[in-house]
Design an enzyme around this catalytic site. Sequence first.
Site, PDB file in Angstrom:
ATOM      1  N   HIS A 113     -53.288  -5.761  -4.917  1.00  0.00           N
ATOM      2  CA  HIS A 113     -54.105  -6.957  -4.975  1.00  0.00           C
ATOM      3  C   HIS A 113     -55.581  -6.623  -5.131  1.00  0.00           C
ATOM      4  CE1 HIS A 113     -55.018 -11.096  -4.234  1.00  0.00           C
ATOM      5  NE2 HIS A 113     -55.555 -10.909  -3.040  1.00  0.00           N
TER       6      HIS A 113
ATOM      7  N   GLU B 268     -61.641  -8.772   3.132  1.00  0.00           N
ATOM      8  CA  GLU B 268     -60.542  -8.735   4.087  1.00  0.00           C
ATOM      9  C   GLU B 268     -60.778  -7.629   5.117  1.00  0.00           C
ATOM     10  OE1 GLU B 268     -56.856  -8.367   2.010  1.00  0.00           O
ATOM     11  OE2 GLU B 268     -57.256 -10.060   0.669  1.00  0.00           O
TER      12      GLU B 268
ATOM     13  N   HIS C 251     -43.682 -12.644  -1.968  1.00  0.00           N
ATOM     14  CA  HIS C 251     -44.477 -12.595  -0.744  1.00  0.00           C
ATOM     15  C   HIS C 251     -45.523 -13.707  -0.794  1.00  0.00           C
ATOM     16  CE1 HIS C 251     -46.512 -10.391   2.580  1.00  0.00           C
ATOM     17  NE2 HIS C 251     -47.616 -10.888   2.027  1.00  0.00           N
TER      18      HIS C 251
ATOM     19  N   HIS D  46     -56.255  -2.926  -3.310  1.00  0.00           N
ATOM     20  CA  HIS D  46     -55.610  -2.439  -2.095  1.00  0.00           C
ATOM     21  C   HIS D  46     -54.161  -2.895  -2.100  1.00  0.00           C
ATOM     22  CE1 HIS D  46     -57.428  -6.383  -1.242  1.00  0.00           C
ATOM     23  NE2 HIS D  46     -56.402  -6.595  -0.431  1.00  0.00           N
TER      24      HIS D  46
ATOM     25  N   HIS E  65     -61.321  -4.199   3.146  1.00  0.00           N
ATOM     26  CA  HIS E  65     -61.109  -4.185   1.706  1.00  0.00           C
ATOM     27  C   HIS E  65     -62.060  -5.212   1.107  1.00  0.00           C
ATOM     28  CE1 HIS E  65     -56.869  -2.751   2.926  1.00  0.00           C
ATOM     29  NE2 HIS E  65     -57.649  -1.713   2.685  1.00  0.00           N
TER      30      HIS E  65
END
Length: 437
Positions: free
Chosen positions: A332, A338, A289, A368, A362
């Site tokens: 992560h 974020e 990803h 998260h 977050h």
Amino acid sequence: MDTLKYQCGFGNEFATEDPRCPGALPENQNNPQKCPYGLYAEQLSGSSFTSPRETNRRTWLYRIRPAVLHTPFERFLSTNKLSDDWKKQFPNPNQTRWLPFDIPESNEADFVDGLRTICGAGDALTRHGLAIHIFVCNSSMNRRALQNADGDLLIVPQQGALDVTTEFGKMHVKPNEICVIQQGMRFKVDVEGPTRGYILEVFDSHFVLPNLGPIGANGLANPRDFLHPVAWFEDVDAEYTVINKYQGQLFSTVQGHSPFDVVAWHGNYVPYKYDLTKFVAINTVSVDHCDPSIFTVLTCPSTKPGVAIADFVIFPPRWSVAENTFRPPYYHRNCMSEFMGLISGAYEAKEEGFGPGGATLHSIMTPHGPDANCFKQATEAALKPSRVADNSMAFMFESSLSLAITQWAEDGCNRLDRDYYKCWQALPKVFRGKEGL
């Protein structure tokens, strides 16, 4: 309206005049002794006078009356919940989620009345930092205008379209579009019925297109897809209230004429809009990803190379073709903050509980990632090419700053989901030790 192009990069100058007054733009000189039609010349500067040419921003406005013609500013009392006191609430490092924010039903509330600050950092006085707001309203601003002396506003409508009138002309901005009203520009918002959306305010500088680096010349948001309004004016002799956001507080002044009386203008400092469906998504075609930075639409860079005061990132419909990998966002911890919002549909990593008109935060170094259901589906799915995020649009305001949550957002709005942490509690232990080799 919306017929001319605007590039978010620096150095492009535009010129437009209301067709009702042909020749309103002076020839050969910005500030002649007498402007055509008896207009006043007024410059709006969005950068220091001595900024390098590539970053120098200013526009000349040719208007019926100069903006200085108003009564003294006084403190403005409103029902909004704006805040820049980041120390008022005790810090909260937890993963945070808000259910869709309520829109007023009985009492009339316009765009200014409906402003609510969720989180932020920094200080408008020293021109460093940002604030994240939502707006919830059900009526138009009518004879009120707003000016933000603190910074730029990136506005993301989520429910209901916005008819935005600016000194530069008009823009119609609907969900899946954004608009940017830069520092000092006067505007008003008209709506039809219940309306909701998100705002990213930056104090440091202006939004620009991100560098493409190894991507090359094409991809992400293309400059040609950004639109600015064409000149439009109203010659109205009636009382207008102009509300000024200054050092985090609101002030108001009264003037006896419309602030939207600019007959012509030319320059490179303008409001603009962008259709998010025109974004050219870049993604992996092999494994892993990619970092969300590949979905950056606009960025407000800091003085440190590669580090942003704020990025505006979207997660649009696209194909997922990654092989032998966990396709959703990975688990992560990040040195960035974020803040996510949802315009429509469902977000791929949080299909339950994260609704359109809601939000998540977050914070720096708080872990998260996908919830338990998403993890199960992603690890069992056949990895064939598949569509992601169809009929959906999620976005992220990402910042290098540590964001503080306001008292209203944590205790006053009654939309805080205090069970958010539970979406990860069902993640199983699947470790099998040596027998799993």
